[in-house]
Design a protein around this motif. Structure first.
Motif, PDB file in Angstrom:
ATOM      1  N   LEU A 261       0.860  -1.181   0.000  1.00  0.00           N
ATOM      2  CA  LEU A 261       0.000   0.000   0.000  1.00  0.00           C
ATOM      3  C   LEU A 261       0.897   1.231   0.000  1.00  0.00           C
ATOM      4  CD1 LEU A 261      -2.689   1.506   0.258  1.00  0.00           C
ATOM      5  CD2 LEU A 261      -2.516   1.234   2.748  1.00  0.00           C
ATOM      6  N   ARG A 262       0.891   1.937  -1.125  1.00  0.00           N
ATOM      7  CA  ARG A 262       1.691   3.150  -1.258  1.00  0.00           C
ATOM      8  C   ARG A 262       0.845   4.366  -0.864  1.00  0.00           C
ATOM      9  NH1 ARG A 262       6.392   2.786  -4.018  1.00  0.00           N
ATOM     10  NH2 ARG A 262       6.844   0.930  -5.262  1.00  0.00           N
ATOM     11  N   ASN A 263       1.408   5.205  -0.042  1.00  0.00           N
ATOM     12  CA  ASN A 263       0.685   6.410   0.371  1.00  0.00           C
ATOM     13  C   ASN A 263       0.287   7.273  -0.805  1.00  0.00           C
ATOM     14  OD1 ASN A 263       0.356   6.140   3.097  1.00  0.00           O
ATOM     15  ND2 ASN A 263       2.308   7.077   3.628  1.00  0.00           N
ATOM     16  N   SER A 264       1.158   7.342  -1.802  1.00  0.00           N
ATOM     17  CA  SER A 264       0.921   8.259  -2.917  1.00  0.00           C
ATOM     18  C   SER A 264       0.232   7.599  -4.108  1.00  0.00           C
ATOM     19  CB  SER A 264       2.252   8.859  -3.386  1.00  0.00           C
ATOM     20  OG  SER A 264       3.162   7.824  -3.762  1.00  0.00           O
ATOM     21  N   LEU A 265       0.367   6.291  -4.240  1.00  0.00           N
ATOM     22  CA  LEU A 265      -0.111   5.623  -5.460  1.00  0.00           C
ATOM     23  C   LEU A 265      -1.173   4.557  -5.214  1.00  0.00           C
ATOM     24  CD1 LEU A 265       3.345   5.162  -7.244  1.00  0.00           C
ATOM     25  CD2 LEU A 265       1.648   6.959  -7.657  1.00  0.00           C
ATOM     26  N   GLY A 266      -1.482   4.255  -3.991  1.00  0.00           N
ATOM     27  CA  GLY A 266      -2.465   3.221  -3.717  1.00  0.00           C
ATOM     28  C   GLY A 266      -1.849   1.826  -3.710  1.00  0.00           C
ATOM     29  N   ILE A 267      -2.638   0.824  -4.055  1.00  0.00           N
ATOM     30  CA  ILE A 267      -2.208  -0.573  -3.963  1.00  0.00           C
ATOM     31  C   ILE A 267      -1.274  -0.946  -5.110  1.00  0.00           C
ATOM     32  CG2 ILE A 267      -2.985  -2.964  -4.146  1.00  0.00           C
ATOM     33  CD1 ILE A 267      -3.528  -1.865  -1.443  1.00  0.00           C
TER      34      ILE A 267
END
Length: 362
Positions: A261-267
């Protein structure tokens, strides 16, 4: 009391056998009875304590015998000089405040017409012994689980819910050269046999090997030395977290892909197809891949017990619901807590496979 031949016969019984007189003095106990309730004439096991037995004195002669559930049935048989049967329900401690319910059927049979000698049978003692060994295996497996909540400054959380007493999943977290490693394995099958295979993974996975691909390839070689049939296999996902360089290295052997799970890009669902540890491709060489991450990302590893968890309609929980829970989570611990709740609500609290997940705060 009993001639040698009869002793040998009774000692071969899987059920507990004991002989006592009309004064309630125990004259003989066979091997199965001793194993469950006594040792060298003295009570010893948690099962014995669960039945109210004292720690000192011979069976039938200690102060605690008066309240023993065996004694109640013995007294009824002696006073009536007749056969008596009763099922005793008790609990046995698993440790950490957990208790298991056990049932033991006691049958008393008069041996002579004068009612001076009686034969007792503890029906189900053999099964009780198996349950005792199962409890021991559970405690051993619990000791294989990760102990802390942080490794090399990387917070993590996990859940481990075996569908039977002993599971076939193995979560592991450890440190090498100030880098955090996470391994999640899922063996074929369930129960005790799966638990034995997961113990093999714990012993066979080389924690000193920095290269995850080499560690998986080595495990594959060791597995093939076991000469298992083609129905046995192990899926594994292994990750190495370099917090300073903000790089994630991973290797997969037939397992669910890690979920980032990326804070900036989502899953970001990582893909790296490879066969399980098995006899199918004994010389397969696994690959290690690299992926950058950012501060605040969450890495999740789950077994197929999570994604294939079913409800009463036969629907699977699936990767989409897993990712949805992850996207609503603020931390690794938050994800594990929410995932546990979501799975229980979805399945009604009944699982047909082991449920295991690990999450890391990157």
């Amino acid at each position: 009391m009993l001639q040698g031949t009869y002793k040998k016969i009774f000692d071969r019984f899987p059920e507990g056998v004991f002989v006592f007189d009309d004064k309630y003095r125990v004259k003989f106990t066979n091997v199965a009875f001793k194993r469950s309730f006594t040792e060298n004439g003295k009570t010893k096991s948690s099962l014995a304590r669960a039945l109210g037995c004292g720690e000192q004195g011979k069976c039938g002669e200690s102060n605690a015998c008066a309240s023993c559930p065996f004694m109640r049935v013995m007294r009824e048989a002696v006073e009536g000089k007749t056969e008596r049967t009763e099922t005793v329900h008790t609990t046995i401690s698993r440790g950490a405040g957990q208790m298991d319910k056990l049932s033991i059927q006691i049958r008393i049979i008069p041996v002579d017409e004068k009612g001076k000698l009686f034969l007792g049978l503890t029906m189900g003692t053999y099964q009780t012994e198996i349950e005792k060994e199962l409890l021991s295996a559970q405690r051993m497996q619990q000791r294989l689980l990760p102990a802390g909540k942080s490794i090399c400054g990387v917070p993590y959380a996990y859940m481990y819910i075996p569908c039977f007493g002993v599971g076939g999943d193995l979560p592991d977290v450890y440190e090498v050269d100030n880098q955090a490693y996470g391994v999640l394995a899922d063996v074929s099958g369930k129960g005790i046999s799966a638990g034995m295979l997961s113990a093999f993974v714990k012993a066979g996975f080389d924690r000193k090997e920095k290269d995850l691909a080499k560690a998986l390839s080595s495990l594959n070689v060791k597995f093939n030395e076991l000469n298992q049939d083609e129905r046995s296999y192990i899926t594994v996902v292994a990750v190495r977290i370099n917090k300073e360089e903000k790089k994630l290295r991973y290797a997969i052997a037939g397992h669910n892909a890690p979920i980032l799970l990326r804070n900036s890009l989502g899953i970001n669902e990582i893909e790296s197809p490879a066969p399980p540890i098995s006899t199918w491709m004994p010389d397969f060489c696994y690959r290690e891949n690299e992926l950058p991450f950012e501060h605040g990302d969450i890495l999740a590893l789950v077994t197929d017990g999570v994604t294939e968890c079913t409800n009463d309609k036969g629907e699977q929980f699936g990767i989409e619901r897993t990712e949805s829970v992850l996207m609503q989570s603020l931390s690794a611990e938050d994800f594990i807590g929410k995932l546990r709740v979501a799975l229980n609500v979805f399945s009604g609290g009944t699982f047909s496979d082991d449920i295991t997940a690990i999450a890391f705060d990157l």
